[in-house]
Design a protein around this motif. Structure first.
Motif, PDB file in Angstrom:
ATOM      1  N   THR A  94       0.824  -1.209   0.000  1.00  0.00           N
ATOM      2  CA  THR A  94       0.000   0.000   0.000  1.00  0.00           C
ATOM      3  C   THR A  94       0.860   1.262   0.000  1.00  0.00           C
ATOM      4  OG1 THR A  94      -0.145  -0.144   2.421  1.00  0.00           O
ATOM      5  CG2 THR A  94      -1.985  -1.046   1.152  1.00  0.00           C
ATOM      6  N   THR A  95       0.350   2.270  -0.696  1.00  0.00           N
ATOM      7  CA  THR A  95       0.950   3.597  -0.680  1.00  0.00           C
ATOM      8  C   THR A  95       0.074   4.509   0.168  1.00  0.00           C
ATOM      9  OG1 THR A  95      -0.300   4.336  -2.612  1.00  0.00           O
ATOM     10  CG2 THR A  95       1.816   3.230  -3.019  1.00  0.00           C
ATOM     11  N   ALA A  96       0.532   5.726   0.396  1.00  0.00           N
ATOM     12  CA  ALA A  96      -0.278   6.698   1.135  1.00  0.00           C
ATOM     13  C   ALA A  96      -1.599   6.942   0.415  1.00  0.00           C
ATOM     14  CB  ALA A  96       0.500   7.999   1.297  1.00  0.00           C
ATOM     15  N   LYS A  97      -1.559   6.985  -0.915  1.00  0.00           N
ATOM     16  CA  LYS A  97      -2.781   7.187  -1.696  1.00  0.00           C
ATOM     17  C   LYS A  97      -3.737   6.014  -1.516  1.00  0.00           C
ATOM     18  CE  LYS A  97      -4.508   8.135  -6.350  1.00  0.00           C
ATOM     19  NZ  LYS A  97      -4.134   8.324  -7.782  1.00  0.00           N
ATOM     20  N   ASP A  98      -3.202   4.788  -1.472  1.00  0.00           N
ATOM     21  CA  ASP A  98      -4.038   3.599  -1.258  1.00  0.00           C
ATOM     22  C   ASP A  98      -4.755   3.682   0.088  1.00  0.00           C
ATOM     23  OD1 ASP A  98      -3.201   2.457  -3.661  1.00  0.00           O
ATOM     24  OD2 ASP A  98      -1.522   1.416  -2.704  1.00  0.00           O
ATOM     25  N   ILE A  99      -4.032   4.096   1.134  1.00  0.00           N
ATOM     26  CA  ILE A  99      -4.619   4.187   2.472  1.00  0.00           C
ATOM     27  C   ILE A  99      -5.743   5.218   2.482  1.00  0.00           C
ATOM     28  CG2 ILE A  99      -4.186   4.674   4.910  1.00  0.00           C
ATOM     29  CD1 ILE A  99      -2.816   2.159   3.949  1.00  0.00           C
ATOM     30  N   LEU A 100      -5.538   6.351   1.807  1.00  0.00           N
ATOM     31  CA  LEU A 100      -6.579   7.376   1.736  1.00  0.00           C
ATOM     32  C   LEU A 100      -7.818   6.837   1.038  1.00  0.00           C
ATOM     33  CD1 LEU A 100      -7.485  10.280   2.262  1.00  0.00           C
ATOM     34  CD2 LEU A 100      -6.473  10.911   0.060  1.00  0.00           C
ATOM     35  N   GLU A 101      -7.633   6.087  -0.042  1.00  0.00           N
ATOM     36  CA  GLU A 101      -8.777   5.515  -0.751  1.00  0.00           C
ATOM     37  C   GLU A 101      -9.513   4.506   0.119  1.00  0.00           C
ATOM     38  OE1 GLU A 101     -10.035   6.519  -3.682  1.00  0.00           O
ATOM     39  OE2 GLU A 101      -8.523   8.090  -3.497  1.00  0.00           O
ATOM     40  N   LYS A 102      -8.778   3.728   0.895  1.00  0.00           N
ATOM     41  CA  LYS A 102      -9.411   2.781   1.813  1.00  0.00           C
ATOM     42  C   LYS A 102     -10.214   3.525   2.874  1.00  0.00           C
ATOM     43  CE  LYS A 102      -8.173  -1.316   0.350  1.00  0.00           C
ATOM     44  NZ  LYS A 102      -9.188  -2.342  -0.042  1.00  0.00           N
ATOM     45  N   TYR A 103      -9.660   4.625   3.374  1.00  0.00           N
ATOM     46  CA  TYR A 103     -10.372   5.438   4.352  1.00  0.00           C
ATOM     47  C   TYR A 103     -11.679   5.970   3.754  1.00  0.00           C
ATOM     48  CZ  TYR A 103     -11.726   9.728   6.750  1.00  0.00           C
ATOM     49  OH  TYR A 103     -12.455  10.719   7.360  1.00  0.00           O
ATOM     50  N   LYS A 104     -11.623   6.499   2.544  1.00  0.00           N
ATOM     51  CA  LYS A 104     -12.813   7.051   1.891  1.00  0.00           C
ATOM     52  C   LYS A 104     -13.851   5.958   1.647  1.00  0.00           C
ATOM     53  CE  LYS A 104     -11.754   9.917  -1.549  1.00  0.00           C
ATOM     54  NZ  LYS A 104     -10.956  10.444  -2.699  1.00  0.00           N
ATOM     55  N   GLU A 105     -13.380   4.780   1.308  1.00  0.00           N
ATOM     56  CA  GLU A 105     -14.281   3.636   1.113  1.00  0.00           C
ATOM     57  C   GLU A 105     -14.959   3.249   2.425  1.00  0.00           C
ATOM     58  OE1 GLU A 105     -13.502  -1.075   0.397  1.00  0.00           O
ATOM     59  OE2 GLU A 105     -12.429   0.314  -0.923  1.00  0.00           O
ATOM     60  N   LEU A 106     -14.177   3.263   3.501  1.00  0.00           N
ATOM     61  CA  LEU A 106     -14.688   2.822   4.799  1.00  0.00           C
ATOM     62  C   LEU A 106     -15.710   3.804   5.370  1.00  0.00           C
ATOM     63  CD1 LEU A 106     -14.004   0.311   6.525  1.00  0.00           C
ATOM     64  CD2 LEU A 106     -12.596   1.784   7.941  1.00  0.00           C
ATOM     65  N   ARG A 107     -15.515   5.106   5.140  1.00  0.00           N
ATOM     66  CA  ARG A 107     -16.419   6.090   5.709  1.00  0.00           C
ATOM     67  C   ARG A 107     -17.618   6.400   4.798  1.00  0.00           C
ATOM     68  NH1 ARG A 107     -16.132   9.933   2.323  1.00  0.00           N
ATOM     69  NH2 ARG A 107     -14.362  11.300   1.882  1.00  0.00           N
ATOM     70  N   GLU A 108     -17.774   5.619   3.747  1.00  0.00           N
ATOM     71  CA  GLU A 108     -18.899   5.838   2.831  1.00  0.00           C
ATOM     72  C   GLU A 108     -20.229   5.757   3.574  1.00  0.00           C
ATOM     73  OE1 GLU A 108     -20.691   4.066  -1.378  1.00  0.00           O
ATOM     74  OE2 GLU A 108     -18.859   3.226  -0.508  1.00  0.00           O
ATOM     75  N   GLY A 109     -21.077   6.747   3.353  1.00  0.00           N
ATOM     76  CA  GLY A 109     -22.403   6.755   3.958  1.00  0.00           C
ATOM     77  C   GLY A 109     -22.474   7.425   5.307  1.00  0.00           C
ATOM     78  N   ILE A 110     -21.347   7.850   5.862  1.00  0.00           N
ATOM     79  CA  ILE A 110     -21.359   8.549   7.144  1.00  0.00           C
ATOM     80  C   ILE A 110     -20.550   9.848   7.022  1.00  0.00           C
ATOM     81  CG2 ILE A 110     -21.610   6.450   8.526  1.00  0.00           C
ATOM     82  CD1 ILE A 110     -18.642   6.578   9.151  1.00  0.00           C
ATOM     83  N   SER A 111     -20.824  10.771   7.914  1.00  0.00           N
ATOM     84  CA  SER A 111     -20.106  12.038   7.929  1.00  0.00           C
ATOM     85  C   SER A 111     -19.145  12.039   9.113  1.00  0.00           C
ATOM     86  CB  SER A 111     -21.093  13.207   8.052  1.00  0.00           C
ATOM     87  OG  SER A 111     -20.409  14.439   8.139  1.00  0.00           O
ATOM     88  N   VAL A 112     -17.841  12.091   8.823  1.00  0.00           N
ATOM     89  CA  VAL A 112     -16.823  12.069   9.875  1.00  0.00           C
ATOM     90  C   VAL A 112     -16.595  13.479  10.396  1.00  0.00           C
ATOM     91  CG1 VAL A 112     -14.405  11.585  10.401  1.00  0.00           C
ATOM     92  CG2 VAL A 112     -15.709  10.011   8.952  1.00  0.00           C
ATOM     93  N   THR A 113     -16.788  13.670  11.687  1.00  0.00           N
ATOM     94  CA  THR A 113     -16.608  14.987  12.310  1.00  0.00           C
ATOM     95  C   THR A 113     -15.147  15.403  12.317  1.00  0.00           C
ATOM     96  OG1 THR A 113     -18.552  14.678  13.727  1.00  0.00           O
ATOM     97  CG2 THR A 113     -16.919  16.307  14.446  1.00  0.00           C
ATOM     98  N   GLN A 114     -14.270  14.506  12.744  1.00  0.00           N
ATOM     99  CA  GLN A 114     -12.830  14.777  12.751  1.00  0.00           C
ATOM    100  C   GLN A 114     -12.084  13.488  12.477  1.00  0.00           C
ATOM    101  OE1 GLN A 114     -11.959  16.701  16.580  1.00  0.00           O
ATOM    102  NE2 GLN A 114     -11.474  18.576  15.484  1.00  0.00           N
ATOM    103  N   ALA A 115     -10.943  13.621  11.805  1.00  0.00           N
ATOM    104  CA  ALA A 115     -10.088  12.471  11.530  1.00  0.00           C
ATOM    105  C   ALA A 115      -8.638  12.868  11.789  1.00  0.00           C
ATOM    106  CB  ALA A 115     -10.262  11.999  10.093  1.00  0.00           C
ATOM    107  N   CYS A 116      -7.830  11.910  12.212  1.00  0.00           N
ATOM    108  CA  CYS A 116      -6.416  12.173  12.459  1.00  0.00           C
ATOM    109  C   CYS A 116      -5.580  11.071  11.834  1.00  0.00           C
ATOM    110  CB  CYS A 116      -6.140  12.294  13.953  1.00  0.00           C
ATOM    111  SG  CYS A 116      -6.518  10.810  14.913  1.00  0.00           S
ATOM    112  N   TYR A 117      -4.303  11.353  11.623  1.00  0.00           N
ATOM    113  CA  TYR A 117      -3.422  10.393  10.964  1.00  0.00           C
ATOM    114  C   TYR A 117      -2.035  10.442  11.580  1.00  0.00           C
ATOM    115  CZ  TYR A 117      -0.881  14.114   8.526  1.00  0.00           C
ATOM    116  OH  TYR A 117      -0.099  15.210   8.240  1.00  0.00           O
TER     117      TYR A 117
END
Length: 229
Positions: A94-117
């Protein structure tokens, strides 16, 4: 199911039926008890609850630390939370871009108030920013993050939805990571992401643990925010 009926606890089921590696003592997250801390994923999350996320970038390859994402739903009164969605990139390059895409996939359908990395990955921060994804640098202070997790599990304020996404992998990590210095023999990518997101949430510990009692071997895990010391 018949074999499970002869087991005396969820921990024994994890060991004897599922074949998971589980430590009975000397665990970093000693307050986590699957019999008490696993919740029903089918229970509807109230609409006024907010979502928070923690992302551990990992080193991105087989045999190295994996990327991980943990999303927690939290009550508006900040005294109850549920781990609702998780992901760990086992055996994936995985690359940093892959991890971001996985995050976006995982949060589908919900609104995230805050996220950290994990801010050690400057590349992830840049890619997320350019994609319009707001992230804060995680508070990576290990001891206080572990203490907060133990307090939330001990008080019953935090549960993990059972049987969805990679939540079972998180359960296994919580049941196996040993106390003390980081040991590469034990996978802790999801527990790292969990620490990040739990530190991000402004828990109301006055409500959660006003008179929290710990066993002698857990007493050192009470956070300063609870004891006032």
């Amino acid at each position: 199911k018949e074999a499970e009926s002869y087991c005396t606890s969820q921990s024994e089921i994890l060991k004897r039926i599922d074949g998971r590696f589980v430590k009975d003592e000397g665990r970093k997250y000693l307050a986590f008890d699957p019999d008490r801390c696993l919740g029903d994923a089918s229970e509807k999350i109230p609409r006024d609850w907010r979502y928070y996320a923690g992302v551990d970038i990992g080193s991105g390859g087989r045999g190295r630390s994996a990327g991980a994402v943990v999303i927690v739903a939290c009550s508006p009164t900040l005294d109850r939370g549920r781990v609702v969605r998780t992901w760990r990139g086992d055996y994936e390059e995985t690359t940093a871009k892959d991890i971001l895409e996985k995050y976006k996939e995982l949060r589908e359908g919900i609104s995230v108030t805050q996220a950290c990395y994990d801010y050690q990955s400057r590349e992830f921060g840049l890619i997320a920013s350019r994609s319009g994804e707001p992230f804060l640098p995680a508070d990576k202070q290990r001891n206080s993050g572990e203490q907060i997790a133990n307090t939330l599990f001990q008080s019953g304020a935090l549960t993990i939805d059972s049987g969805v996404y990679d939540n079972q992998k998180l359960v296994t990590e919580l049941m196996s990571v040993p106390a003390g210095e980081k040991n590469r023999k034990y996978q802790d990518d999801l527990t790292d992401a969990l620490r990040y997101v739990l530190k991000l949430i402004p828990w109301d510990f006055v409500k959660i643990a006003p008179n929290l009692k710990f066993d002698d071997d857990q007493r050192e895990d009470v956070p300063d925010i609870v004891t006032g010391k």
